[in-house]
Design an enzyme around this catalytic site. Structure first.
Site, PDB file in Angstrom:
ATOM      1  N   CYS A 140      47.779  41.158  40.698  1.00  0.00           N
ATOM      2  CA  CYS A 140      47.047  40.567  41.828  1.00  0.00           C
ATOM      3  C   CYS A 140      47.866  40.689  43.117  1.00  0.00           C
ATOM      4  CB  CYS A 140      46.655  39.126  41.514  1.00  0.00           C
ATOM      5  SG  CYS A 140      45.326  38.491  42.571  1.00  0.00           S
ATOM      6  N   HIS A 157      44.573  38.979  36.302  1.00  0.00           N
ATOM      7  CA  HIS A 157      45.645  38.110  35.809  1.00  0.00           C
ATOM      8  C   HIS A 157      45.760  38.204  34.287  1.00  0.00           C
ATOM      9  CE1 HIS A 157      46.650  35.713  39.482  1.00  0.00           C
ATOM     10  NE2 HIS A 157      45.488  36.212  39.864  1.00  0.00           N
ATOM     11  N   GLU A 178      48.087  37.299  32.421  1.00  0.00           N
ATOM     12  CA  GLU A 178      48.760  36.122  31.856  1.00  0.00           C
ATOM     13  C   GLU A 178      47.796  34.978  31.558  1.00  0.00           C
ATOM     14  OE1 GLU A 178      48.554  35.151  36.228  1.00  0.00           O
ATOM     15  OE2 GLU A 178      48.722  36.947  34.983  1.00  0.00           O
ATOM     16  N   SER A 185      50.025  36.784  48.786  1.00  0.00           N
ATOM     17  CA  SER A 185      50.919  37.904  49.094  1.00  0.00           C
ATOM     18  C   SER A 185      51.716  37.687  50.380  1.00  0.00           C
ATOM     19  CB  SER A 185      50.129  39.220  49.169  1.00  0.00           C
ATOM     20  OG  SER A 185      49.086  39.136  50.119  1.00  0.00           O
TER      21      SER A 185
END
EC number: 4.3.3.6
Length: 200
Positions: free
Chosen positions: A82, A174, A176, A52
């Site tokens: 996330c 996550h 994905e 981040s």
């Protein structure tokens, strides 16, 4: 999926290719976003997992702070996973201060579930889903508290790990990295039902 949307994936750092590939599998039109003009004509935006602090620095360097704010204020759907959850929050707590986009009234504990060695997978129950969801947590944050108007979508061990406020959806894991597309489909439904939606 009946509809195919132009969906941006913030392409500064993190799990970019994973989101792009997942969107292609869902017959969507992914666009890697690295500058403000990349946001033009998009139907939605994903802010992926990663680091981040690093993503924030690149947002500033690439002058994307105001364009992303404007994108959200136009009512366009944004999905943060996330690190994306951290960046969309109003406030973060933890060892290191991280500036944020302040687009969702939540307070987030960065790395709340631990560092890389503490990454794990877990089965969670999510709102609007009949069956359990298998979630992949990697240095995951969690939501410490939510403000008025924030809908809690899922929790794990009494910690909030997915939520929605108006046109912003976030999760601490996550999606994905799994074959279960229900959170991405939730995001696509948000795009489809957006009252301001004008597909080009």
């Amino acid at each position: 999926m009946c509809n195919s949307f132009r969906i941006g994936v913030l392409g500064l750092q993190g799990a970019i290719s994973e989101h792009v590939n997942r969107l292609k599998e869902l017959e969507q039109q992914p666009v890697v976003v690295k500058k403000s003009t990349d946001l033009h004509q998009l139907d939605g935006l994903i802010i992926p997992g990663g680091e981040s602090t690093a993503i924030w620095k690149l947002i500033e360097e690439n002058k994307l702070y105001e364009p992303i704010q404007n994108f959200a204020n136009e009512g366009k759907a944004i999905f943060g996973t996330c690190a994306g959850l951290v960046l969309l929050s109003k406030t973060t707590i933890g060892r290191d201060y991280t500036p944020t986009l302040k687009l969702m009234d939540i307070t987030v504990q960065r790395n709340g579930f631990g560092r890389q060695k503490d990454s794990f997978e877990a089965t969670i129950q999510a709102k609007y889903m009949d069956d359990s969801y298998h979630a992949v947590f990697i240095r995951a944050p969690y939501i410490e508290s939510v403000g008025e108007g924030v809908e809690v979508i899922a929790s794990y061990n009494d910690k909030i790990v997915a939520a929605r406020q108006k046109n912003v959806l976030v999760c601490a894991f996550h999606p994905e990295l799994t074959d279960d597309d229900r959170f991405l489909e939730m995001f696509l439904t948000m795009i489809s039902s957006n009252k301001n939606f004008n597909h080009v």
